[in-house]
Design a protein around this motif. Structure first.
Motif, PDB file in Angstrom:
ATOM      1  N   SER A 230      34.168  36.045 154.911  1.00 41.79           N
ATOM      2  CA  SER A 230      33.588  37.341 155.267  1.00 41.79           C
ATOM      3  C   SER A 230      32.939  37.292 156.646  1.00 41.79           C
ATOM      4  N   ILE A 231      32.255  36.170 156.924  1.00 41.26           N
ATOM      5  CA  ILE A 231      31.655  36.012 158.259  1.00 41.26           C
ATOM      6  C   ILE A 231      32.742  35.964 159.326  1.00 41.26           C
ATOM      7  N   ALA A 232      33.823  35.221 159.050  1.00 43.85           N
ATOM      8  CA  ALA A 232      34.918  35.118 160.019  1.00 43.85           C
ATOM      9  C   ALA A 232      35.561  36.476 160.280  1.00 43.85           C
ATOM     10  N   HIS A 233      35.700  37.284 159.225  1.00 42.89           N
ATOM     11  CA  HIS A 233      36.312  38.610 159.387  1.00 42.89           C
ATOM     12  C   HIS A 233      35.428  39.558 160.183  1.00 42.89           C
ATOM     13  N   GLY A 234      34.158  39.242 160.329  1.00 48.95           N
ATOM     14  CA  GLY A 234      33.278  40.039 161.164  1.00 48.95           C
ATOM     15  C   GLY A 234      33.237  39.579 162.603  1.00 48.95           C
ATOM     16  N   ASN A 235      33.979  38.527 162.921  1.00 50.79           N
ATOM     17  CA  ASN A 235      34.026  37.967 164.259  1.00 50.79           C
ATOM     18  C   ASN A 235      35.231  38.554 164.999  1.00 50.79           C
ATOM     19  N   PRO A 236      35.031  39.369 166.034  1.00 48.30           N
ATOM     20  CA  PRO A 236      36.183  39.976 166.716  1.00 48.30           C
ATOM     21  C   PRO A 236      37.084  38.962 167.390  1.00 48.30           C
ATOM     22  N   VAL A 237      36.546  37.807 167.777  1.00 45.91           N
ATOM     23  CA  VAL A 237      37.379  36.781 168.406  1.00 45.91           C
ATOM     24  C   VAL A 237      38.417  36.257 167.415  1.00 45.91           C
ATOM     25  N   TYR A 238      38.077  36.261 166.130  1.00 47.05           N
ATOM     26  CA  TYR A 238      39.028  35.821 165.107  1.00 47.05           C
ATOM     27  C   TYR A 238      40.299  36.667 165.141  1.00 47.05           C
ATOM     28  N   TYR A 239      40.148  37.983 165.315  1.00 55.87           N
ATOM     29  CA  TYR A 239      41.308  38.867 165.338  1.00 55.87           C
ATOM     30  C   TYR A 239      42.152  38.635 166.587  1.00 55.87           C
ATOM     31  N   ALA A 240      41.500  38.335 167.714  1.00 52.73           N
ATOM     32  CA  ALA A 240      42.252  38.041 168.934  1.00 52.73           C
ATOM     33  C   ALA A 240      43.087  36.781 168.766  1.00 52.73           C
ATOM     34  N   ILE A 241      42.482  35.736 168.206  1.00 53.88           N
ATOM     35  CA  ILE A 241      43.205  34.479 168.034  1.00 53.88           C
ATOM     36  C   ILE A 241      44.270  34.598 166.949  1.00 53.88           C
ATOM     37  N   MET A 242      43.961  35.310 165.854  1.00 54.75           N
ATOM     38  CA  MET A 242      44.945  35.477 164.780  1.00 54.75           C
ATOM     39  C   MET A 242      46.180  36.211 165.293  1.00 54.75           C
ATOM     40  N   GLY A 243      45.983  37.317 166.021  1.00 51.91           N
ATOM     41  CA  GLY A 243      47.117  38.073 166.531  1.00 51.91           C
ATOM     42  C   GLY A 243      47.897  37.305 167.587  1.00 51.91           C
ATOM     43  N   ALA A 263      44.079  43.655 162.975  1.00 54.04           N
ATOM     44  CA  ALA A 263      43.527  42.926 164.111  1.00 54.04           C
ATOM     45  C   ALA A 263      43.625  43.749 165.390  1.00 54.04           C
ATOM     46  N   ALA A 264      44.772  44.403 165.598  1.00 58.76           N
ATOM     47  CA  ALA A 264      44.943  45.212 166.809  1.00 58.76           C
ATOM     48  C   ALA A 264      43.959  46.378 166.823  1.00 58.76           C
ATOM     49  N   LEU A 265      43.804  47.070 165.698  1.00 58.84           N
ATOM     50  CA  LEU A 265      42.881  48.208 165.633  1.00 58.84           C
ATOM     51  C   LEU A 265      41.436  47.751 165.820  1.00 58.84           C
ATOM     52  N   ALA A 266      41.091  46.594 165.244  1.00 61.38           N
ATOM     53  CA  ALA A 266      39.728  46.077 165.392  1.00 61.38           C
ATOM     54  C   ALA A 266      39.421  45.767 166.853  1.00 61.38           C
ATOM     55  N   LEU A 267      40.374  45.163 167.555  1.00 62.51           N
ATOM     56  CA  LEU A 267      40.147  44.831 168.959  1.00 62.51           C
ATOM     57  C   LEU A 267      40.072  46.088 169.821  1.00 62.51           C
ATOM     58  N   VAL A 268      40.909  47.070 169.538  1.00 65.32           N
ATOM     59  CA  VAL A 268      40.841  48.332 170.287  1.00 65.32           C
ATOM     60  C   VAL A 268      39.484  48.987 170.087  1.00 65.32           C
ATOM     61  N   ALA A 269      39.002  48.997 168.839  1.00 60.14           N
ATOM     62  CA  ALA A 269      37.699  49.605 168.558  1.00 60.14           C
ATOM     63  C   ALA A 269      36.568  48.874 169.284  1.00 60.14           C
ATOM     64  N   VAL A 270      36.592  47.538 169.249  1.00 61.61           N
ATOM     65  CA  VAL A 270      35.551  46.764 169.924  1.00 61.61           C
ATOM     66  C   VAL A 270      35.607  46.989 171.428  1.00 61.61           C
ATOM     67  N   ASN A 271      36.814  47.046 172.001  1.00 63.61           N
ATOM     68  CA  ASN A 271      36.947  47.291 173.430  1.00 63.61           C
ATOM     69  C   ASN A 271      36.415  48.667 173.819  1.00 63.61           C
ATOM     70  N   ILE A 272      36.640  49.661 172.987  1.00 64.36           N
ATOM     71  CA  ILE A 272      36.127  51.007 173.274  1.00 64.36           C
ATOM     72  C   ILE A 272      34.603  51.008 173.264  1.00 64.36           C
ATOM     73  N   VAL A 273      34.013  50.367 172.249  1.00 64.63           N
ATOM     74  CA  VAL A 273      32.549  50.320 172.156  1.00 64.63           C
ATOM     75  C   VAL A 273      31.960  49.578 173.358  1.00 64.63           C
ATOM     76  N   LEU A 274      32.516  48.415 173.680  1.00 65.55           N
ATOM     77  CA  LEU A 274      32.000  47.647 174.815  1.00 65.55           C
ATOM     78  C   LEU A 274      32.255  48.369 176.135  1.00 65.55           C
ATOM     79  N   GLY A 275      33.395  49.051 176.237  1.00 66.14           N
ATOM     80  CA  GLY A 275      33.691  49.789 177.456  1.00 66.14           C
ATOM     81  C   GLY A 275      32.724  50.932 177.688  1.00 66.14           C
ATOM     82  N   VAL A 276      32.406  51.675 176.634  1.00 67.33           N
ATOM     83  CA  VAL A 276      31.449  52.779 176.744  1.00 67.33           C
ATOM     84  C   VAL A 276      30.068  52.238 177.109  1.00 67.33           C
ATOM     85  N   LEU A 277      29.663  51.150 176.465  1.00 70.11           N
ATOM     86  CA  LEU A 277      28.362  50.554 176.769  1.00 70.11           C
ATOM     87  C   LEU A 277      28.308  50.069 178.219  1.00 70.11           C
TER      88      LEU A 277
END
Length: 290
Positions: A230-243, A263-277
């Motif tokens: 569960s902790i790993a699934h909350g790590n966005p880097v995990y999705y980058a490496i898995m994909g 994984a792709a949707l999670a990374l897109v969402a994180v990029n949008i949040v970080l980009g807006v910030l």
């Protein structure tokens, strides 16, 4: 003062009106400033390329040593992970980890060195909108990540016992760019917040490195205890490496439904949040403008 446009005499004897400058505060460039973005992008790429032994080849060699150590220590003959040889499993994760770390290093250095050396005005005064500034800096960070990844891939391609021929090239490209952009945004946020190199180093040591090492780079996440999964699934880097790994070996170490799409949707969402910030921080001038 005469407010009329200035008049100049041409060689043919005709008079031509020289357009007056725009009023202060009135935008003169009404479209995307492509030449300005290109100039800043080239400047950032040249900056890290002048010291390519430090910024490209040194990270590649250091990461290659991880491959040598782990394959010798843990990758004995016949050892497999999720049905593939251990060396083939670990190699894509190491490439992605190096790309992420170098994307962060590049973007976290840009504005920070300007603040420390007093040259931040070189970034703030040119006729570049905030979005254009972000595109140029993130583009340079992604470029450095790709160059490090290519250097590592070429070295691993020649390494005996390691197979790094991509199965899905689209996944390699997609997750490579999304992952590098994600750490690029995090690096820009760090460079805005940090006031000295120690601050940026603290983020590297206590945020970026743990996220990279605990993302399934050296092990399969499905072998972990449920609470650790569960902790790993909350790590966005995990999705980058898995994909990214999926692009090379054609399989994933996850039990979640539609793992590659997730994984792709999670990374897109994180990029949008970080980009807006990132955009809001740069637009506010926090810690950048007096």
């Amino acid at each position: 003062m005469n407010d009329q446009p200035q008049i100049s005499h041409s060689d043919s004897g005709d008079f031509a009106a020289v357009p007056a400058f725009a009023e202060p505060g009135v935008p003169h460039i009404h479209t995307l400033n492509v030449p300005g973005m290109q100039a800043l992008y080239v400047k950032e790429v040249r900056r890290f390329f002048k010291v390519q032994l430090q910024t490209i080849w040194a990270p590649a060699i250091t990461t290659l040593l991880f491959l040598v150590i782990f394959t010798v220590a843990l990758g004995g003959a016949g050892r497999t992970v999720i049905g593939v040889p251990f060396a083939d499993f670990i190699a894509p994760g190491l490439i992605m980890m190096a790309m992420l770390q170098n994307s962060f290093a590049n973007s976290s250095f840009s504005l920070l060195v300007g603040k420390i050396q007093g040259t931040i005005v070189d970034y703030l005064m040119p006729p570049l909108a905030v979005g254009e500034l972000i595109i140029a800096l993130i583009g340079a960070a992604i470029t450095r990540a790709i160059l490090v990844g290519l250097a590592l891939w070429l070295a691993m391609l020649l390494w005996p016992g390691v197979h790094v021929i991509p199965h899905h090239l689209w996944a390699v490209a997609l997750f490579g760019v999304l992952g590098a952009a994600m750490l690029g945004f995090l690096g820009l946020i760090t460079s805005v917040w940090a006031e000295k190199f120690d601050h940026a180093a603290a983020v590297t040591n206590f945020v970026v490195t743990p996220l990279a090492l605990l993302s399934g780079t050296f092990y399969s996440v499905d072998r972990l205890a449920p609470w650790f999964q569960s902790i790993a699934h909350g790590n966005p880097v995990y999705y980058a490496i898995m994909g990214f790994r999926y692009g090379f070996i054609g399989t994933v170490d996850s039990t979640i439904a539609n793992p590659v799409l997730t994984a792709a949707l999670a990374l897109v969402a994180v990029n949008i949040v970080l980009g807006v910030l990132t955009y809001r921080l740069l637009a506010s001038g926090w810690k950048l403008k007096a």
